[in-house]
Design a protein around this motif. Sequence first.
Motif, short mmCIF file in Angstrom:
data_model
loop_
_atom_site.label_atom_id
_atom_site.label_comp_id
_atom_site.label_asym_id
_atom_site.label_seq_id
_atom_site.Cartn_x
_atom_site.Cartn_y
_atom_site.Cartn_z
N GLU A 171 5.86 8.28 -0.38
CA GLU A 171 7.19 8.38 -1.00
C GLU A 171 7.56 7.09 -1.72
OE1 GLU A 171 9.63 9.44 2.33
OE2 GLU A 171 9.17 11.58 2.14
N LEU A 172 7.25 5.95 -1.12
CA LEU A 172 7.57 4.67 -1.73
C LEU A 172 6.76 4.46 -3.01
CD1 LEU A 172 9.07 1.98 -1.65
CD2 LEU A 172 7.31 1.13 -0.09
N LEU A 173 5.48 4.72 -2.96
CA LEU A 173 4.64 4.55 -4.15
C LEU A 173 5.05 5.52 -5.26
CD1 LEU A 173 1.18 4.11 -2.40
CD2 LEU A 173 2.60 2.31 -3.41
N GLU A 174 5.37 6.76 -4.89
CA GLU A 174 5.83 7.73 -5.89
C GLU A 174 7.14 7.28 -6.52
OE1 GLU A 174 5.85 11.47 -3.79
OE2 GLU A 174 3.71 11.78 -4.15
N GLN A 221 7.69 6.70 -10.50
CA GLN A 221 8.74 7.40 -11.24
C GLN A 221 9.76 6.44 -11.84
OE1 GLN A 221 10.33 10.25 -8.47
NE2 GLN A 221 8.44 11.43 -8.42
N THR A 222 10.08 5.38 -11.14
CA THR A 222 11.10 4.44 -11.60
C THR A 222 10.57 3.51 -12.68
OG1 THR A 222 12.06 4.53 -9.38
CG2 THR A 222 12.79 2.73 -10.81
N PHE A 223 9.29 3.17 -12.60
CA PHE A 223 8.66 2.26 -13.55
C PHE A 223 7.39 2.90 -14.12
CE2 PHE A 223 11.08 -0.39 -10.63
CZ PHE A 223 11.80 -1.19 -11.51
N PRO A 224 7.55 3.94 -14.94
CA PRO A 224 6.38 4.68 -15.43
C PRO A 224 5.44 3.87 -16.32
CG PRO A 224 8.37 5.42 -16.55
CD PRO A 224 8.80 4.49 -15.44
N ASN A 225 5.89 2.75 -16.83
CA ASN A 225 5.03 1.93 -17.70
C ASN A 225 4.08 1.03 -16.92
OD1 ASN A 225 6.18 3.05 -19.98
ND2 ASN A 225 7.74 1.45 -20.13
N LEU A 226 4.31 0.89 -15.62
CA LEU A 226 3.42 0.05 -14.82
C LEU A 226 2.09 0.76 -14.58
CD1 LEU A 226 5.82 -1.51 -12.16
CD2 LEU A 226 5.02 -2.51 -14.31
N LYS A 227 1.03 -0.01 -14.56
CA LYS A 227 -0.30 0.52 -14.26
C LYS A 227 -0.53 0.45 -12.76
CE LYS A 227 -1.97 0.65 -18.62
NZ LYS A 227 -0.94 1.29 -19.35
N THR A 228 -1.31 1.39 -12.25
CA THR A 228 -1.59 1.44 -10.82
C THR A 228 -3.06 1.11 -10.58
OG1 THR A 228 -2.08 3.80 -10.96
CG2 THR A 228 0.17 3.18 -10.38
N MET A 249 -1.31 -1.47 -5.80
CA MET A 249 -0.52 -2.44 -6.55
C MET A 249 -0.19 -1.93 -7.94
SD MET A 249 -3.16 -5.58 -7.40
CE MET A 249 -3.13 -6.10 -5.71
N PHE A 250 0.79 -2.59 -8.51
CA PHE A 250 1.27 -2.26 -9.85
C PHE A 250 1.16 -3.49 -10.72
CE2 PHE A 250 3.13 0.68 -6.92
CZ PHE A 250 3.14 1.90 -7.59
N THR A 251 0.71 -3.26 -11.95
CA THR A 251 0.56 -4.36 -12.91
C THR A 251 1.26 -3.99 -14.22
OG1 THR A 251 -1.53 -3.51 -13.77
CG2 THR A 251 -1.66 -5.07 -11.92
N ASP A 252 1.52 -5.01 -15.01
CA ASP A 252 2.08 -4.84 -16.35
C ASP A 252 1.31 -5.78 -17.27
OD1 ASP A 252 3.87 -4.01 -18.36
OD2 ASP A 252 5.22 -5.67 -17.96
#
Length: 123
Positions: free
Chosen positions: A22-25, A29-36, A44-47
């Motif tokens: 749920e947290l990762l989803e 959803q909140t930051f769709p531009n971030l890469k996973t 992790m998430f990157t930009d």
Amino acid sequence: MFEFEEYLSLIDDPDHEKRMRELLEWVVQTFPNLKTRVAWNQPMFTDHDTFIIAFSIAKKHIAVAPEGIVIEKFSEELKQAKYSAGKQMFRIGFDQDVNHDLLKRIIQFNIDDKKETTTFWRK
């Protein structure tokens, strides 16, 4: 979320797996531009190939790692949310609610603060 499926499948406790999913989803959803990606055994998430935030599961909490400068900047808010913190991460207990507003501000701070960063980690 496909990148996280193997990581999630290794979480023994179904309630912990659900909570992490749920947290990762929410982040996706909140930051769709971030890469996973999964690195160092952490989702992790990157930009633009720079680190923004990572999560990992522990026995009693989810560890959230946004880098030390962020822990310092948000230290009072983390205390108010009753999250314990170390130098590089803070913990959301499985018995605690996720403060989505605080988490959103932490992630957005990293995105904004690192927009000109050309390395994975801050220097």
